[in-house]
Design a protein around this motif. Sequence first.
Motif, PDB file in Angstrom:
ATOM      1  N   LYS A   1       0.862  -1.183   0.000  1.00 45.53           N
ATOM      2  CA  LYS A   1       0.000   0.000   0.000  1.00 45.53           C
ATOM      3  C   LYS A   1       0.896   1.229   0.000  1.00 45.53           C
ATOM      4  O   LYS A   1       2.089   1.141   0.285  1.00 45.53           O
ATOM      5  N   MET A   2       0.304   2.402  -0.285  1.00 41.72           N
ATOM      6  CA  MET A   2       1.143   3.598  -0.406  1.00 41.72           C
ATOM      7  C   MET A   2       0.464   4.848   0.109  1.00 41.72           C
ATOM      8  O   MET A   2      -0.759   4.996   0.021  1.00 41.72           O
ATOM      9  N   THR A   3       1.299   5.747   0.647  1.00 39.78           N
ATOM     10  CA  THR A   3       0.866   7.082   1.058  1.00 39.78           C
ATOM     11  C   THR A   3       1.791   8.095   0.399  1.00 39.78           C
ATOM     12  O   THR A   3       3.014   7.988   0.501  1.00 39.78           O
ATOM     13  N   GLN A   4       1.207   9.059  -0.304  1.00 38.42           N
ATOM     14  CA  GLN A   4       1.975  10.078  -1.015  1.00 38.42           C
ATOM     15  C   GLN A   4       1.841  11.416  -0.300  1.00 38.42           C
ATOM     16  O   GLN A   4       0.731  11.902  -0.071  1.00 38.42           O
ATOM     17  N   MET A   5       2.973  12.015   0.066  1.00 38.47           N
ATOM     18  CA  MET A   5       2.962  13.340   0.688  1.00 38.47           C
ATOM     19  C   MET A   5       2.918  14.401  -0.389  1.00 38.47           C
ATOM     20  O   MET A   5       3.755  14.420  -1.301  1.00 38.47           O
ATOM     21  N   SER A   6       1.938  15.297  -0.295  1.00 40.51           N
ATOM     22  CA  SER A   6       1.798  16.357  -1.286  1.00 40.51           C
ATOM     23  C   SER A   6       1.649  17.683  -0.549  1.00 40.51           C
ATOM     24  O   SER A   6       2.143  17.837   0.572  1.00 40.51           O
ATOM     25  N   ALA A   7       1.000  18.644  -1.163  1.00 41.88           N
ATOM     26  CA  ALA A   7       0.870  19.965  -0.552  1.00 41.88           C
ATOM     27  C   ALA A   7      -0.446  20.603  -0.963  1.00 41.88           C
ATOM     28  O   ALA A   7      -0.907  20.434  -2.096  1.00 41.88           O
ATOM     29  N   ILE A   8      -1.053  21.335  -0.030  1.00 43.37           N
ATOM     30  CA  ILE A   8      -2.231  22.116  -0.370  1.00 43.37           C
ATOM     31  C   ILE A   8      -1.832  23.118  -1.455  1.00 43.37           C
ATOM     32  O   ILE A   8      -0.785  23.750  -1.374  1.00 43.37           O
ATOM     33  N   GLY A   9      -2.650  23.236  -2.470  1.00 41.96           N
ATOM     34  CA  GLY A   9      -2.314  24.108  -3.584  1.00 41.96           C
ATOM     35  C   GLY A   9      -1.812  23.352  -4.790  1.00 41.96           C
ATOM     36  O   GLY A   9      -1.605  23.935  -5.856  1.00 41.96           O
ATOM     37  N   ALA A  10      -1.613  22.026  -4.649  1.00 48.63           N
ATOM     38  CA  ALA A  10      -1.197  21.217  -5.792  1.00 48.63           C
ATOM     39  C   ALA A  10      -2.253  21.335  -6.885  1.00 48.63           C
ATOM     40  O   ALA A  10      -3.438  21.105  -6.649  1.00 48.63           O
ATOM     41  N   ASP A  11      -1.815  21.698  -8.086  1.00 49.80           N
ATOM     42  CA  ASP A  11      -2.745  21.956  -9.180  1.00 49.80           C
ATOM     43  C   ASP A  11      -2.008  21.779 -10.498  1.00 49.80           C
ATOM     44  O   ASP A  11      -1.019  22.477 -10.759  1.00 49.80           O
ATOM     45  N   SER A  12      -2.480  20.866 -11.322  1.00 48.51           N
ATOM     46  CA  SER A  12      -1.807  20.583 -12.583  1.00 48.51           C
ATOM     47  C   SER A  12      -1.840  21.766 -13.548  1.00 48.51           C
ATOM     48  O   SER A  12      -1.091  21.801 -14.520  1.00 48.51           O
ATOM     49  N   ALA A  13      -2.715  22.760 -13.278  1.00 46.49           N
ATOM     50  CA  ALA A  13      -2.803  23.943 -14.130  1.00 46.49           C
ATOM     51  C   ALA A  13      -2.105  25.154 -13.514  1.00 46.49           C
ATOM     52  O   ALA A  13      -2.190  26.263 -14.039  1.00 46.49           O
ATOM     53  N   SER A  14      -1.405  24.955 -12.404  1.00 46.10           N
ATOM     54  CA  SER A  14      -0.767  26.061 -11.701  1.00 46.10           C
ATOM     55  C   SER A  14       0.396  26.649 -12.499  1.00 46.10           C
ATOM     56  O   SER A  14       1.087  25.949 -13.237  1.00 46.10           O
ATOM     57  N   GLU A  15       0.624  27.943 -12.329  1.00 42.57           N
ATOM     58  CA  GLU A  15       1.773  28.608 -12.941  1.00 42.57           C
ATOM     59  C   GLU A  15       3.064  28.237 -12.215  1.00 42.57           C
ATOM     60  O   GLU A  15       4.153  28.395 -12.754  1.00 42.57           O
ATOM     61  N   SER A  16       2.925  27.751 -10.993  1.00 48.29           N
ATOM     62  CA  SER A  16       4.085  27.338 -10.205  1.00 48.29           C
ATOM     63  C   SER A  16       4.490  25.914 -10.572  1.00 48.29           C
ATOM     64  O   SER A  16       3.667  24.993 -10.529  1.00 48.29           O
ATOM     65  N   ASP A  17       5.740  25.719 -10.923  1.00 49.28           N
ATOM     66  CA  ASP A  17       6.222  24.375 -11.256  1.00 49.28           C
ATOM     67  C   ASP A  17       6.147  23.448 -10.050  1.00 49.28           C
ATOM     68  O   ASP A  17       5.894  22.252 -10.192  1.00 49.28           O
ATOM     69  N   TYR A  18       6.371  24.011  -8.865  1.00 52.78           N
ATOM     70  CA  TYR A  18       6.266  23.208  -7.642  1.00 52.78           C
ATOM     71  C   TYR A  18       4.860  22.644  -7.481  1.00 52.78           C
ATOM     72  O   TYR A  18       4.667  21.437  -7.313  1.00 52.78           O
ATOM     73  N   ALA A  19       3.857  23.509  -7.537  1.00 53.91           N
ATOM     74  CA  ALA A  19       2.469  23.082  -7.358  1.00 53.91           C
ATOM     75  C   ALA A  19       2.012  22.178  -8.498  1.00 53.91           C
ATOM     76  O   ALA A  19       1.273  21.207  -8.285  1.00 53.91           O
ATOM     77  N   ARG A  20       2.447  22.480  -9.717  1.00 52.51           N
ATOM     78  CA  ARG A  20       2.051  21.680 -10.874  1.00 52.51           C
ATOM     79  C   ARG A  20       2.589  20.252 -10.773  1.00 52.51           C
ATOM     80  O   ARG A  20       1.854  19.281 -10.986  1.00 52.51           O
ATOM     81  N   THR A  21       3.866  20.102 -10.431  1.00 56.49           N
ATOM     82  CA  THR A  21       4.449  18.760 -10.360  1.00 56.49           C
ATOM     83  C   THR A  21       3.971  17.993  -9.131  1.00 56.49           C
ATOM     84  O   THR A  21       3.931  16.762  -9.149  1.00 56.49           O
ATOM     85  N   LYS A  22       3.604  18.697  -8.074  1.00 58.37           N
ATOM     86  CA  LYS A  22       2.990  18.015  -6.931  1.00 58.37           C
ATOM     87  C   LYS A  22       1.682  17.357  -7.368  1.00 58.37           C
ATOM     88  O   LYS A  22       1.383  16.220  -6.996  1.00 58.37           O
ATOM     89  N   ALA A  23       0.896  18.077  -8.160  1.00 59.06           N
ATOM     90  CA  ALA A  23      -0.366  17.538  -8.667  1.00 59.06           C
ATOM     91  C   ALA A  23      -0.118  16.366  -9.615  1.00 59.06           C
ATOM     92  O   ALA A  23      -0.830  15.350  -9.576  1.00 59.06           O
TER      93      ALA A  23
END
Length: 324
Positions: free
Chosen positions: A116-138
């Motif tokens: 089984k798996m648990t993935q740590m991400s971040a609030i604000g993760a969005d594949s359409a975000s202008e931020s590369d950090y938020a986009r790749t988190k999504a």
Amino acid sequence: MTLITETSKLVTVFGGSGFIGRHTVRALARRGYRVRVAVRRPDLAGHLQPLGNVGQIQAVQANLRVRWSVDRAVEGADHVINLVGILHESGRQSFNAVQAFGARAVAEAARSVGAKMTQMSAIGADSASESDYARTKALGEEAVLSTLPDANVIRSSIVFGPEDAFFNRFAAMARFSPVLPLIGGGTTRYQPVYVVDVAEALTLTVDGKASPGTTYELGGPEVLTFRECMEHMLKVIDRRRMLVSVPWPVARLQGAILGMLPNPLLTSDQVRLLRNDNVVSDAANAEGRTLSGLGVAPESVDAILSSYLWRYRVAGQYTKTNLA
């Protein structure tokens, strides 16, 4: 003392030597799990050994960009936690390589051994975000859930605690600088969450206490603007500093310049990220996909900050304060 045997469940934690990782490893060890910590430099993970019994915690070499090392790290694992993330790119450690490709590699490796798996991400993760950090988190979230639909995703707001890179960084700055910058006026809202609470939530997913295939959003009991975070910090360290607003155009210029340094205080991508609030969504609150929904009562900023920021006071722990 919990008895550890070869039949105890094995949890592989990628990025377990970092800030959130060390608290997660401690929480897992206390539950009696065997913990395999997968890191790029196992020789620098010796600080984890005292967190468990003899032989309970083992550090192994793994790099998310090297697939065979990921496969080796999950061999025999019952559960896999991926905590790996970066705040800025450096050399081959790009956002895409670490947070998107890396998350997929871990998920595929976990699937291959039936873990089984648990993935740590971040609030604000969005594949359409202008931020590369938020986009790749999504993208990392999507890769994990498409590979393991019953995986859990944990999104957090700013995480604070003894080794954090947020309050510690600005408190250190306040020791020498008469002013502290407020990017965009300091109006961006956050919901700072205590690292021990985040570690507990991650451990509960291993315990099977979280709903499969569910994304949880973790935030503390208070929503604070960036300015309010700085005011709380300054009160704790008993220092008076001028809070100066930095307009967005100026912040973008500063990010572009500082981003060229080896360990930048600010990057252009972080400036883009700072334009959006970082709080638990209304949907997550309504559906119970929060710390409270997992049965965890979150600690407040005021309850914890003084326990580790005291070293930034003029006389350290001997400084008389009016916190009460």
